[in-house]
Write a protein that holds these residues in place. Sequence first.
Motif, PDB file in Angstrom:
ATOM      1  N   GLN A  63      16.918 -17.661  11.281  1.00 44.88           N
ATOM      2  CA  GLN A  63      15.666 -17.800  11.761  1.00 44.88           C
ATOM      3  C   GLN A  63      15.653 -17.008  13.043  1.00 44.88           C
ATOM      4  OE1 GLN A  63      15.338 -21.977  13.271  1.00 44.88           O
ATOM      5  NE2 GLN A  63      13.207 -21.931  12.659  1.00 44.88           N
ATOM      6  N   ALA A  64      14.487 -16.361  13.165  1.00 47.45           N
ATOM      7  CA  ALA A  64      14.151 -15.576  14.410  1.00 47.45           C
ATOM      8  C   ALA A  64      13.134 -16.360  15.090  1.00 47.45           C
ATOM      9  CB  ALA A  64      13.616 -14.304  13.936  1.00 47.45           C
ATOM     10  N   LEU A  65      13.729 -16.325  16.590  1.00 44.49           N
ATOM     11  CA  LEU A  65      12.685 -17.141  17.479  1.00 44.49           C
ATOM     12  C   LEU A  65      12.471 -16.276  18.558  1.00 44.49           C
ATOM     13  CD1 LEU A  65      14.978 -20.277  17.855  1.00 44.49           C
ATOM     14  CD2 LEU A  65      13.270 -19.890  16.386  1.00 44.49           C
ATOM     15  N   ALA A  66      11.163 -16.516  19.242  1.00 44.42           N
ATOM     16  CA  ALA A  66      10.674 -15.773  20.288  1.00 44.42           C
ATOM     17  C   ALA A  66      11.530 -16.012  21.670  1.00 44.42           C
ATOM     18  CB  ALA A  66       9.361 -16.104  20.479  1.00 44.42           C
ATOM     19  N   ALA A  67      11.978 -15.267  22.350  1.00 46.64           N
ATOM     20  CA  ALA A  67      12.749 -15.229  23.375  1.00 46.64           C
ATOM     21  C   ALA A  67      12.233 -14.846  24.870  1.00 46.64           C
ATOM     22  CB  ALA A  67      14.230 -14.719  23.568  1.00 46.64           C
ATOM     23  N   PRO A  68      12.374 -15.287  25.937  1.00 49.34           N
ATOM     24  CA  PRO A  68      11.882 -14.530  27.088  1.00 49.34           C
ATOM     25  C   PRO A  68      12.272 -13.464  27.279  1.00 49.34           C
ATOM     26  CG  PRO A  68      13.437 -16.408  27.650  1.00 49.34           C
ATOM     27  CD  PRO A  68      13.238 -16.332  26.316  1.00 49.34           C
ATOM     28  N   ILE A  73       9.498 -16.991  14.792  1.00 51.00           N
ATOM     29  CA  ILE A  73       8.590 -15.898  14.535  1.00 51.00           C
ATOM     30  C   ILE A  73       8.184 -15.758  13.171  1.00 51.00           C
ATOM     31  CG2 ILE A  73       8.684 -13.253  14.367  1.00 51.00           C
ATOM     32  CD1 ILE A  73      10.782 -13.266  16.534  1.00 51.00           C
ATOM     33  N   PRO A  74       6.691 -15.896  12.784  1.00 51.30           N
ATOM     34  CA  PRO A  74       6.178 -16.219  11.535  1.00 51.30           C
ATOM     35  C   PRO A  74       6.717 -15.194  10.280  1.00 51.30           C
ATOM     36  CG  PRO A  74       4.654 -15.490  12.782  1.00 51.30           C
ATOM     37  CD  PRO A  74       5.782 -15.705  13.818  1.00 51.30           C
ATOM     38  N   LEU A  75       7.077 -15.758   9.211  1.00 51.35           N
ATOM     39  CA  LEU A  75       7.425 -14.985   8.145  1.00 51.35           C
ATOM     40  C   LEU A  75       6.426 -14.997   6.949  1.00 51.35           C
ATOM     41  CD1 LEU A  75      11.062 -15.937   7.901  1.00 51.35           C
ATOM     42  CD2 LEU A  75       9.992 -14.125   9.215  1.00 51.35           C
ATOM     43  N   SER A  76       6.246 -13.955   6.014  1.00 48.89           N
ATOM     44  CA  SER A  76       5.342 -14.074   5.164  1.00 48.89           C
ATOM     45  C   SER A  76       6.089 -13.604   3.790  1.00 48.89           C
ATOM     46  CB  SER A  76       4.063 -13.497   5.273  1.00 48.89           C
ATOM     47  OG  SER A  76       4.342 -12.109   5.437  1.00 48.89           O
ATOM     48  N   VAL A 115      19.576  -6.171   9.190  1.00 46.16           N
ATOM     49  CA  VAL A 115      18.143  -7.076   9.268  1.00 46.16           C
ATOM     50  C   VAL A 115      17.344  -6.400  10.427  1.00 46.16           C
ATOM     51  CG1 VAL A 115      17.126  -9.310  10.208  1.00 46.16           C
ATOM     52  CG2 VAL A 115      18.888  -9.197   8.484  1.00 46.16           C
ATOM     53  N   VAL A 116      16.217  -6.184  10.251  1.00 49.72           N
ATOM     54  CA  VAL A 116      15.145  -5.806  11.325  1.00 49.72           C
ATOM     55  C   VAL A 116      14.350  -6.794  11.612  1.00 49.72           C
ATOM     56  CG1 VAL A 116      13.507  -4.344  11.721  1.00 49.72           C
ATOM     57  CG2 VAL A 116      15.467  -3.528  10.372  1.00 49.72           C
ATOM     58  N   ARG A 132      13.823  -1.984   2.580  1.00 54.19           N
ATOM     59  CA  ARG A 132      14.109  -3.396   2.953  1.00 54.19           C
ATOM     60  C   ARG A 132      12.909  -4.440   2.338  1.00 54.19           C
ATOM     61  NH1 ARG A 132      15.622  -0.716   7.419  1.00 54.19           N
ATOM     62  NH2 ARG A 132      17.740  -1.049   8.164  1.00 54.19           N
ATOM     63  N   ILE A 133      13.219  -5.720   2.217  1.00 53.15           N
ATOM     64  CA  ILE A 133      12.269  -6.842   1.768  1.00 53.15           C
ATOM     65  C   ILE A 133      11.463  -6.978   3.123  1.00 53.15           C
ATOM     66  CG2 ILE A 133      11.875  -8.975   0.855  1.00 53.15           C
ATOM     67  CD1 ILE A 133      15.092  -8.594  -0.267  1.00 53.15           C
ATOM     68  N   ASP A 134      10.165  -6.856   2.912  1.00 54.94           N
ATOM     69  CA  ASP A 134       9.309  -7.190   4.360  1.00 54.94           C
ATOM     70  C   ASP A 134       8.680  -8.385   4.140  1.00 54.94           C
ATOM     71  OD1 ASP A 134       7.467  -6.890   6.212  1.00 54.94           O
ATOM     72  OD2 ASP A 134       6.723  -5.164   5.762  1.00 54.94           O
ATOM     73  N   LEU A 135       9.226  -9.376   4.907  1.00 50.60           N
ATOM     74  CA  LEU A 135       8.816 -10.636   5.099  1.00 50.60           C
ATOM     75  C   LEU A 135       8.129 -10.820   6.186  1.00 50.60           C
ATOM     76  CD1 LEU A 135      11.985 -12.482   3.883  1.00 50.60           C
ATOM     77  CD2 LEU A 135       9.925 -11.928   2.630  1.00 50.60           C
ATOM     78  N   GLY A 136       7.380  -9.806   6.932  1.00 56.20           N
ATOM     79  CA  GLY A 136       6.680  -9.818   8.143  1.00 56.20           C
ATOM     80  C   GLY A 136       7.618  -9.909   9.626  1.00 56.20           C
ATOM     81  N   GLY A 137       8.040 -11.203  10.000  1.00 61.11           N
ATOM     82  CA  GLY A 137       8.855 -11.136  11.036  1.00 61.11           C
ATOM     83  C   GLY A 137      10.257 -10.732  10.868  1.00 61.11           C
ATOM     84  N   LEU A 138      10.671 -10.498   9.512  1.00 59.83           N
ATOM     85  CA  LEU A 138      12.115 -10.153   9.373  1.00 59.83           C
ATOM     86  C   LEU A 138      11.848  -9.021   8.156  1.00 59.83           C
ATOM     87  CD1 LEU A 138      14.278 -13.497   9.175  1.00 59.83           C
ATOM     88  CD2 LEU A 138      14.420 -11.604  10.955  1.00 59.83           C
ATOM     89  N   ARG A 139      12.740  -8.100   8.421  1.00 64.26           N
ATOM     90  CA  ARG A 139      12.991  -7.286   7.291  1.00 64.26           C
ATOM     91  C   ARG A 139      14.379  -7.276   6.744  1.00 64.26           C
ATOM     92  NH1 ARG A 139       9.992  -2.244  10.082  1.00 64.26           N
ATOM     93  NH2 ARG A 139       7.716  -3.360  10.271  1.00 64.26           N
TER      94      ARG A 139
END
Length: 200
Positions: free
Chosen positions: A67-72, A168-171, A153-154, A27-34
């Motif tokens: 877009q991935a967001l932090a959730a409770p 969730i931060p990406l890079s 997606v991971v 997978r393409i590793d973008l930090g918060g998402l693969r």
Amino acid sequence: MAEQEQAGPMRESGPWDADEPHPDTDRIDLGGLRLPHNPDFDVRLASVGDQHVGVVVLYDESSLQLQALAAPRSSGLWDEVKTKILAQAKHLEEREGPFGSELAGEMRVEGDSRPARYLGIDGPRWFLLAVISGKAAVDESVAAAFVDFIKDVVVVRGDEPMAREEPIPLSRPTDQPAAQPEDRQGLNPFKRGPEISEIR
């Protein structure tokens, strides 16, 4: 593979949490998402200021925004986010989709309107919002490629404390810490890697 199977029953498809058993594919590793590799897709990072906050995937006159967001820990965000989207976009209706409830209809951008689908997936301490727009929003054969992409997606939530709905931060792949030489075995310097451009 046996270790993964012992870790618990594997669901048929994702999006996956990084800590749960999932298919070990390249997978393409973008930090918060693969993200899964698909040579037909043009993948771009969406940025606000210096922070990468999402991904835009272009394919066949269509786009997929992720877009991935932090959730409770205790509850998901999709019901809440859905209500907010419906309050802003009057031309959407709720229906069942491949990930459960989704919104479909027209998206208005700067006076222009185009077909759109909003898909929300609640995970453990994260929420993934996928917006399909353009041809794929009305053509199931094009949408299927995006749906398959989302299913592989991971999401890498991490253990850091994060505010509710914080992205969730990406890079970029090049921003990742450099691998140690012993970790680089099997890396082919002549193999073309993923090309990630940026949208601001």
